[in-house]
Design an enzyme around this catalytic site. Structure first.
Site, short mmCIF file in Angstrom:
data_model
loop_
_atom_site.label_atom_id
_atom_site.label_comp_id
_atom_site.label_asym_id
_atom_site.label_seq_id
_atom_site.Cartn_x
_atom_site.Cartn_y
_atom_site.Cartn_z
N LYS A 111 0.83 -1.21 0.00
CA LYS A 111 0.00 0.00 0.00
C LYS A 111 0.87 1.26 0.00
O LYS A 111 0.53 2.26 -0.64
CB LYS A 111 -0.94 0.03 1.21
CG LYS A 111 -2.07 -0.99 1.14
CD LYS A 111 -3.16 -0.51 0.21
CE LYS A 111 -4.04 -1.61 -0.37
NZ LYS A 111 -4.73 -2.44 0.60
N LYS A 194 -6.23 -16.54 -11.93
CA LYS A 194 -7.56 -16.82 -11.43
C LYS A 194 -8.51 -15.65 -11.61
O LYS A 194 -8.07 -14.52 -11.89
CB LYS A 194 -7.50 -17.25 -9.96
CG LYS A 194 -6.87 -16.25 -9.04
CD LYS A 194 -6.89 -16.79 -7.62
CE LYS A 194 -6.70 -15.64 -6.66
NZ LYS A 194 -6.84 -15.94 -5.27
N LYS A 197 -10.90 -9.14 -10.02
CA LYS A 197 -11.15 -7.84 -10.63
C LYS A 197 -9.95 -7.49 -11.50
O LYS A 197 -8.83 -7.81 -11.17
CB LYS A 197 -11.32 -6.77 -9.54
CG LYS A 197 -12.72 -6.77 -8.97
CD LYS A 197 -12.89 -5.60 -8.03
CE LYS A 197 -13.10 -6.11 -6.63
NZ LYS A 197 -13.00 -5.15 -5.59
#
Ligand code: TRP
Length: 328
Positions: A111, A194, A197
C-alpha cells in the site's frame, strides 16, 4: 466444533471466483462450526470511500452473501461497525503492537508503494484490527486466502505476546481454515490466472451482472489458434474455459468439448456460446434471490440487528475479561 471468524471485504460485488472459491465453503462451514461472518466496513475506511458508496457496497455484499446461502439462523452475520467491542479491543491491542513489525507487513509495504499519499495509521494497524475481529470471539479458525496468511501469523504473535505479558491464557491462537481438496481454483476469462477484478473488468463474471454483459465477456474470452493435430496439449486459456464449464455445466458437456478438442473438430465460438448459456442458467436463480432480498429492506435490517445482538454476547464477555486482565 471450532469457532470460525471471517471478515468479508466490503468493496465490490461477488464474482464466480468468490462464489466457488469461498462462499460455497462458508455455506458448508456454517453447518459444522460456530461461525461469525461479518462485513469488514472499518477496514474499508483505509482508502477513504465516500459514505454513500461505503453504505451501498456494504449492503450489496450482505445481500449477495445471503443470496448465496449464508444463513443468519445458523451463523452470526453482522457488520463490524455494529460491534462496539471490536474497536475497543483494537485500541488495547495497539499498545502491544510495534511499529517495526507493522511496517514489515507485506500488504502494508504494498500500500505504501501504491498509495504513497495516504499511508495512514489505520493502514499501518490493519493487522491489529483484524486480530481484534478474530480474538473478540476467541476464534481458532479463520478461512483466509494466501494473501491474508501473514496477517493471521501476526494475530498469533499478538496472542502469544498478550498471554505471556499478562501471564494468562485468555486467547487461543487462530489458524487458517484449511479446505483441503474442497478448495477450487476458478480461472478468469483473460487467459491467465484466477478470476478477479481487473482493469476493464473483462476477467470476472459478477453474480449480479447483466446477462447481456456476461454473454459479451464470455464471447470475448481469450482463446488460442486451435488444436493442430489430434490430442495436442491444451493451452492455459482453453484449459480455463474447460474449468469454467466443469463448474457450471452438466458433466457430459465438458466431455463433449474435450473430445472435440482432442479430434480437432472443436469450434471455440460454440464452446463459448455453451459456456455463456450454462453460466446464465447457473446464475438465474441466484440473481432472482439477490433481487428478492435486495427489495426486502425490513429483512436486511432485521438480519443486521439480530446478527449484531448475537455477536455482541461473546464480544462483550471477551472485552470484559480483557479489561480486567489489563488493570481496569
Ligand atoms: N483482511 C481481510 C481481507 O482483506 C478481511 C478481514 C478483516 C478479515 N478482518 C478479518 C478476514 C478477520 C478474516 C478475519 O480479505
Amino acid at each position: 466444533m471450532e469457532i470460525v471468524v471471517s471478515g468479508i471485504r466490503s468493496t465490490g460485488q461477488l464474482h464466480l471466483g468468490n462464489y466457488f472459491g469461498a462462499v460455497k465453503n462458508f455455506v458448508r462451514m456454517q453447518q459444522e462450526h460456530q461461525c461469525y461472518f461479518f462485513i469488514a466496513n472499518y477496514h474499508a475506511l483505509t482508502t477513504h470511500p465516500n459514505p454513500q458508496d461505503l453504505r451501498a457496497s456494504v449492503r450489496q455484499v450482505l445481500v449477495e452473501y445471503l443470496a448465496c446461502g449464508i444463513n443468519p439462523e445458523q451463523a452470526m452475520v453482522y457488520l463490524q461497525s455494529d460491534i462496539r467491542e471490536i474497536p475497543e479491543l483494537y485500541m488495547l491491542l495497539n499498545m502491544h503492537a510495534y511499529l517495526g513489525e507493522l511496517e514489515k507487513v507485506a500488504s502494508f509495504k504494498d500500500k505504501v508503494r501504491k498509495q504513497p499519499n495516504n499511508v495512514n495509521a489505520g493502514l499501518l494497524t490493519y493487522p491489529v484490527l483484524m486480530t481484534a475481529d478474530v480474538l473478540i470471539h476467541k476464534a481458532t479458525k479463520v478461512p483466509v486466502g494466501k494473501d491474508q496468511e501473514q496477517h493471521l501469523e501476526m494475530a498469533r504473535n499478538f496472542v502469544n505476546r498478550f498471554n505471556h505479558f499478562y501471564g494468562v491464557d485468555v486467547f487461543p491462537e487462530p489458524y487458517p481454515f484449511n479446505f483441503g481438496e474442497a478448495l477450487v481454483k476458478v480461472p478468469g476469462l483473460d487467459g491467465s490466472g484466477k478470476m478477479g477484478k481487473s482493469e476493464g473488468g473483462g476477467n470476472a463474471i459478477y453474480l449480479s451482472e447483466d446477462p447481456a454483459s456476461i454473454h459479451k465477456k464470455i464471447m470475448r474470452a481469450v482463446t488460442d489458434t486451435g488444436p493442430t493435430e489430434p490430442n495436442s496439449p491444451v493451452s492455459e486459456p482453453i484449459a480455463n474455459l474447460f474449468s469454467l464449464l466443469k463448474l457450471v455445466s452438466p458433466p457430459d458437456t465438458l466431455v463433449h468439448y474435450e473430445a472435440a478438442y482432442a479430434d480437432c473438430s472443436i469450434r471455440y465460438g460454440d464452446l463459448k456460446k455453451q459456456l455463456s448459456a450454462d453460466v446464465l442458467s447457473f446464475l438465474a436463480p441466484l440473481q432472482e434471490r439477490i433481487k428478492e432480498i435486495d427489495s426486502n429492506e425490513a429483512y436486511i435490517q432485521k438480519v443486521m440487528r439480530e446478527g449484531a445482538e448475537k455477536a455482541s454476547i461473546s464480544a462483550a464477555a471477551t472485552l470484559k475479561e480483557v479489561r480486567q486482565i489489563m488493570g481496569f
